[in-house]
Design a protein around this motif. Structure first.
Motif, mmCIF file in Angstrom:
data_model
loop_
_atom_site.group_PDB
_atom_site.id
_atom_site.type_symbol
_atom_site.label_atom_id
_atom_site.label_comp_id
_atom_site.label_asym_id
_atom_site.label_seq_id
_atom_site.Cartn_x
_atom_site.Cartn_y
_atom_site.Cartn_z
ATOM 1 N N ALA A 19 0.833 -1.205 0.000
ATOM 2 C CA ALA A 19 0.000 0.000 0.000
ATOM 3 C C ALA A 19 0.869 1.257 0.000
ATOM 4 N N ALA A 20 1.958 1.228 0.772
ATOM 5 C CA ALA A 20 2.875 2.365 0.793
ATOM 6 C C ALA A 20 3.470 2.605 -0.592
ATOM 7 N N ALA A 21 3.826 1.526 -1.287
ATOM 8 C CA ALA A 21 4.381 1.660 -2.631
ATOM 9 C C ALA A 21 3.324 2.165 -3.612
ATOM 10 N N ARG A 22 2.104 1.617 -3.526
ATOM 11 C CA ARG A 22 1.049 2.060 -4.447
ATOM 12 C C ARG A 22 0.756 3.540 -4.279
ATOM 13 N N PHE A 23 0.646 3.999 -3.039
ATOM 14 C CA PHE A 23 0.356 5.413 -2.827
ATOM 15 C C PHE A 23 1.512 6.273 -3.315
ATOM 16 N N SER A 24 2.734 5.828 -3.081
ATOM 17 C CA SER A 24 3.903 6.561 -3.565
ATOM 18 C C SER A 24 3.876 6.677 -5.082
ATOM 19 N N PHE A 25 3.554 5.586 -5.763
ATOM 20 C CA PHE A 25 3.524 5.603 -7.226
ATOM 21 C C PHE A 25 2.413 6.513 -7.744
ATOM 22 N N LEU A 26 1.247 6.447 -7.138
ATOM 23 C CA LEU A 26 0.145 7.327 -7.559
ATOM 24 C C LEU A 26 0.490 8.793 -7.288
ATOM 25 N N LEU A 27 1.166 9.043 -6.168
ATOM 26 C CA LEU A 27 1.545 10.414 -5.815
ATOM 27 C C LEU A 27 2.597 10.967 -6.773
ATOM 28 N N SER A 28 3.304 10.068 -7.459
ATOM 29 C CA SER A 28 4.317 10.535 -8.404
ATOM 30 C C SER A 28 3.681 11.185 -9.635
ATOM 31 N N ILE A 29 2.433 10.838 -9.949
ATOM 32 C CA ILE A 29 1.820 11.307 -11.193
ATOM 33 C C ILE A 29 1.695 12.832 -11.231
ATOM 34 N N PRO A 30 1.042 13.467 -10.244
ATOM 35 C CA PRO A 30 0.971 14.936 -10.307
ATOM 36 C C PRO A 30 2.333 15.604 -10.196
ATOM 37 N N VAL A 31 3.260 15.012 -9.457
ATOM 38 C CA VAL A 31 4.595 15.594 -9.320
ATOM 39 C C VAL A 31 5.332 15.585 -10.656
ATOM 40 N N ILE A 32 5.298 14.445 -11.353
ATOM 41 C CA ILE A 32 5.972 14.357 -12.649
ATOM 42 C C ILE A 32 5.322 15.295 -13.655
ATOM 43 N N VAL A 33 3.990 15.391 -13.615
ATOM 44 C CA VAL A 33 3.291 16.296 -14.535
ATOM 45 C C VAL A 33 3.705 17.739 -14.281
ATOM 46 N N LEU A 34 3.697 18.172 -13.025
ATOM 47 C CA LEU A 34 4.039 19.558 -12.702
ATOM 48 C C LEU A 34 5.495 19.880 -13.035
ATOM 49 N N SER A 35 6.406 18.986 -12.655
ATOM 50 C CA SER A 35 7.816 19.241 -12.954
ATOM 51 C C SER A 35 8.063 19.201 -14.452
ATOM 52 N N GLY A 36 7.338 18.325 -15.150
ATOM 53 C CA GLY A 36 7.480 18.255 -16.600
ATOM 54 C C GLY A 36 7.012 19.523 -17.284
ATOM 55 N N LEU A 37 5.902 20.075 -16.820
ATOM 56 C CA LEU A 37 5.399 21.322 -17.395
ATOM 57 C C LEU A 37 6.386 22.462 -17.184
ATOM 58 N N LEU A 38 6.992 22.500 -15.987
ATOM 59 C CA LEU A 38 7.995 23.535 -15.709
ATOM 60 C C LEU A 38 9.213 23.367 -16.614
#
Length: 266
Positions: free
Chosen positions: A183-202
């Motif tokens: 569960a810790a890994a799944r939440f970490s992976f899902l949490l990566s999605i908005p972070v990668i999107v935001l950093s990618g846009l920047l």
């Protein structure tokens, strides 16, 4: 960029993005160790897009439910697990977004040194071991509340320090909240999605402003290689983490940190 450099960097990004060993540290260190020229911002964007495609594709059913439920949540009084989790992911992303805007220059200059990476690798590796020492808890990601999401989000902001590992520090926080390892890994992976999107846009904005030429063939190849490596990494990690625990990754982090200290401090 020659084919060997392209393949190595794409695989490094794909494999290390979701393992608790710091992808940014490895992408900084590979050119230092090999003597290769910096791969450039465009390639960084491409391989991060690859990891984004991998995590969205792997969790595509859950991601689709989260998007739909998250959009509906403000307009309905019905309690929906997916809607609540979607907004918790948003909440968990806010601290790293703010920290990134405030400390971007420091992170990209002062904190990119090998000894900083070594210290972060060892220190946060030991913290990961300590959080996992009991084998994880019994909670899953659907049991999280807003305080939990904010707690994990604050930890995620620390991952701006190269060598910390975004996935490693968020899993550490989740384990401290007594989530089980998967569960810790799944939440970490899902949490990566908005972070990668935001950093990618920047990064895309910075690339457009810079006006540098783009080698599309190299970027597409890097994206695909990183995506395939990241997909395989997610699948294998989730399959074996309950049995293996975090100890192998902690030992790797400590070994990496010690090697860096020996090479760059003496």
């Amino acid at each position: 960029m020659d084919p060997v450099q392209l393949l190595v960097l794409a695989l490094v990004q794909g494999i290390t993005e979701f393992l608790p060993i710091s992808s940014s540290a490895h992408l900084i260190l590979v050119p230092v160790i090999t003597g290769w020229e910096d791969q450039g911002l465009a390639f960084d964007i491409a391989v991060h897009l690859g990891t984004l495609l991998a995590v969205v594709g792997y969790f595509r059913a859950r991601v689709a439910r989260l998007i739909v439920a998250g959009i509906r949540a403000p307009f309905t009084r019905e309690r929906d697990v997916d809607g609540r989790l979607a907004w918790l992911l948003v909440l968990g992303t806010i601290p790293v977004g703010l920290a990134g805007l405030l400390f971007k220059d420091v992170v990209e200059t002062t904190l990119r040194g090998p000894l900083v990476i070594a210290a972060a690798s060892i220190g946060f590796g030991l913290l990961l071991w300590w959080s996992d020492r009991g084998g994880g808890g019994t909670r899953d990601e659907d049991s999280l509340n807003w305080r939990d999401a904010l707690f994990i989000g604050v930890f995620q902001a620390i991952a701006l320090i190269p060598g910390t590992s975004r996935s490693g520090i968020t899993m550490t926080a989740a384990l401290l909240l007594r989530l089980d390892r998967v569960a810790a890994a799944r939440f970490s992976f899902l949490l990566s999605i908005p972070v990668i999107v935001l950093s990618g846009l920047l990064q895309v904005y910075e690339l457009v402003v810079a006006g540098d030429p783009v080698a599309w063939g190299v970027l597409v190849t890097g994206t695909l290689c990183a995506a395939l490596a990241a997909w395989a990494c997610i699948h294998l990690f989730l399959r074996f983490i309950e049995r293996l625990g975090m100890a192998p990754f902690v030992m790797y982090r400590i070994a990496l940190g010690l090697v860096l200290i020996l090479v760059f401090a003496f």
